[in-house]
Design an enzyme around this catalytic site. Structure first.
Site, PDB file in Angstrom:
ATOM      1  N   CYS A  93       0.817  -1.222   0.000  1.00  0.00           N
ATOM      2  CA  CYS A  93       0.000   0.000   0.000  1.00  0.00           C
ATOM      3  C   CYS A  93       0.849   1.270   0.000  1.00  0.00           C
ATOM      4  O   CYS A  93       0.387   2.326  -0.418  1.00  0.00           O
ATOM      5  CB  CYS A  93      -0.931  -0.005   1.203  1.00  0.00           C
ATOM      6  SG  CYS A  93      -1.978  -1.450   1.197  1.00  0.00           S
TER       7      CYS A  93
ATOM      8  N   HIS B 276      -3.797   6.870   1.396  1.00  0.00           N
ATOM      9  CA  HIS B 276      -4.048   5.558   0.799  1.00  0.00           C
ATOM     10  C   HIS B 276      -5.440   5.123   1.232  1.00  0.00           C
ATOM     11  O   HIS B 276      -5.802   5.219   2.404  1.00  0.00           O
ATOM     12  CB  HIS B 276      -2.990   4.561   1.278  1.00  0.00           C
ATOM     13  CG  HIS B 276      -3.418   3.146   1.112  1.00  0.00           C
ATOM     14  ND1 HIS B 276      -3.833   2.642  -0.107  1.00  0.00           N
ATOM     15  CD2 HIS B 276      -3.525   2.123   2.003  1.00  0.00           C
ATOM     16  CE1 HIS B 276      -4.175   1.367   0.048  1.00  0.00           C
ATOM     17  NE2 HIS B 276      -4.002   1.031   1.317  1.00  0.00           N
TER      18      HIS B 276
ATOM     19  N   ASN C  26     -10.119  -0.940  -1.716  1.00  0.00           N
ATOM     20  CA  ASN C  26      -8.699  -0.724  -1.439  1.00  0.00           C
ATOM     21  C   ASN C  26      -7.880  -1.360  -2.576  1.00  0.00           C
ATOM     22  O   ASN C  26      -7.795  -2.571  -2.670  1.00  0.00           O
ATOM     23  CB  ASN C  26      -8.370  -1.366  -0.086  1.00  0.00           C
ATOM     24  CG  ASN C  26      -6.898  -1.281   0.293  1.00  0.00           C
ATOM     25  OD1 ASN C  26      -6.036  -1.071  -0.542  1.00  0.00           O
ATOM     26  ND2 ASN C  26      -6.631  -1.459   1.573  1.00  0.00           N
TER      27      ASN C  26
END
Ligand code: UT7
Length: 332
Positions: free
Chosen positions: A114, A259, A289
């Protein structure tokens, strides 16, 4: 002294929209749980017959080039952030180079999950500042949907992770664009969010596909609570580090693009830091995500919506597997 700036942003997401209702038909979950705990309403999953990590990245890259008034031939180097490459090796950077029809320029793969896009941006920034390259294509692209366990056993990750690609063209500039980047890791927590296989440190028989009976280790394993607790602390820490390094305060941030891990994490940071709704951009509701792709997709959309203007201060921040965490402060 050279500086770097973002000259163009682009993104691409698969057409295939997967709603929470759709997931409820695959596993024991429901729309209320997913929206309340994650904020996600829908996400995109690839069509394996048409979409690859590299070709989604190429579409995002072409949008970024067009917005920067540049062409493929202007790119000197590629930095590709992904933890879901099309092949175990080689990395997706070379596949993107091929897809864009470029000859022999270097392509580097970054595997920081991420935080991957900010790591990639930082690498590109150093290459430009050192004078080595003038124009670097920085990409974050992922296909998570084919690795997640869509049975009830995998529901804590299956409802979150999704597919997409985002790209930024980083270019040499006279004025500072990327002001600073801040990169961190703590490998003590590597197994809190990971996919174990195909790892190499295994007896040979465990790496022979015909002998593998238990495929669990090829799927994402996440200790959600543990990740969440560390994420909220590290996100704030690394944002404050970036502000302090540039003698700025949270009031100087025009737009924070975190993020897109979980809407609750973004909201927690926003509240604790006292940021207004206008100062924080979220699109996890629509895309879930997308790991390394989430920040460039969000930046690209925010820019297209007119939320990033000349001279604005943009803050990027991420946390994820590793654990790794990172931030960047950018003057637009
Ligand atoms: O991308 C960077 C890294 N990733 C993250 O930052 C993600 C961080 N973590 C999270 O976002 C959250 O921990 C999750 C969204 C993964 C989970 O939310 P939570 O509020 O931490 O839930 P939980 O894991 O504590 O589970 C609560 C309950 C459990 O049931 P019991 O034991 O209370 O009966 C779970 O089994 O919710 C259950 N559960 C679900 N129920 C319906 C877990 N996943 C689901 C699901 N649908 N999809």
């Amino acid at each position: 002294m050279h500086y770097s700036k973002i000259a163009g942003l682009g993104h691409h997401v698969p057409e295939n929209i997967i709603t929470n209702e759709h997931l409820s038909g695959l596993m024991d979950t429901n729309n209320e749980w997913i929206v309340e705990r994650t904020g996600i309403k829908e996400r995109r999953w690839i069509n394996p017959e048409t979409d690859t990590v590299a070709n989604m990245a190429a579409k995002a890259a072409r949008m970024a080039l067009q917005r920067a008034n540049l062409t493929e031939k202007d790119i000197d180097f590629i930095v590709f952030a992904t933890i879901t490459p099309d092949y175990f090796f080689p990395g997706s950077g070379v596949l993107l180079q091929r897809e864009l029809g470029l000859e022999s320029i270097g392509a580097l793969d970054i595997r920081n999950a991420c935080s991957g896009f900010i790591y990639a941006l930082s690498v590109a920034d150093q290459f430009i500042k050192s004078g080595m390259y003038k124009t670097v294509l920085v990409v974050g692209a992922e296909i998570q949907s084919t690795a997640i366990d869509v049975s009830t056993r995998g529901r804590n990750t299956a409802v979150i992770f999704a597919d997409g690609a985002g790209a930024a063209i980083l270019q040499r500039s006279e004025k500072p664009g990327v002001l600073s980047t801040h990169l961190h890791s703590d490998g003590r927590f590597a197994e809190e969010l990971y996919v174990r296989d195909p790892g190499s440190s295994r007896p040979r028989e465990e790496r022979q596909p015909e002998q593998i009976l238990d495929t669990t280790h090829f799927k994402v394993v996440m200790n959600g609570n543990q990740v969440f607790k560390h994420a909220v602390v590290r996100f704030m820490e690394v944002i404050k580090e970036a502000l302090a390094a540039n003698n700025m305060t949270k009031d100087d941030i025009n737009l924070l693009v975190p993020h897109q891990a979980n809407l609750r994490i973004s909201q927690y940071i926003q509240e604790k830091m006292g940021l207004s709704d206008e100062q924080v951009y979220n699109n996890i509701m629509r895309y879930g995500n997308t790991t390394a792709a989430s920040i460039p997709i969000a930046m690209s959309e925010a820019w297209a919506e007119g939320k990033i203007k000349e001279n604005d201060v943009l803050c990027l921040a991420a946390f994820g597997s590793g654990f790794t965490w990172a931030s960047a402060l950018i003057r637009w």
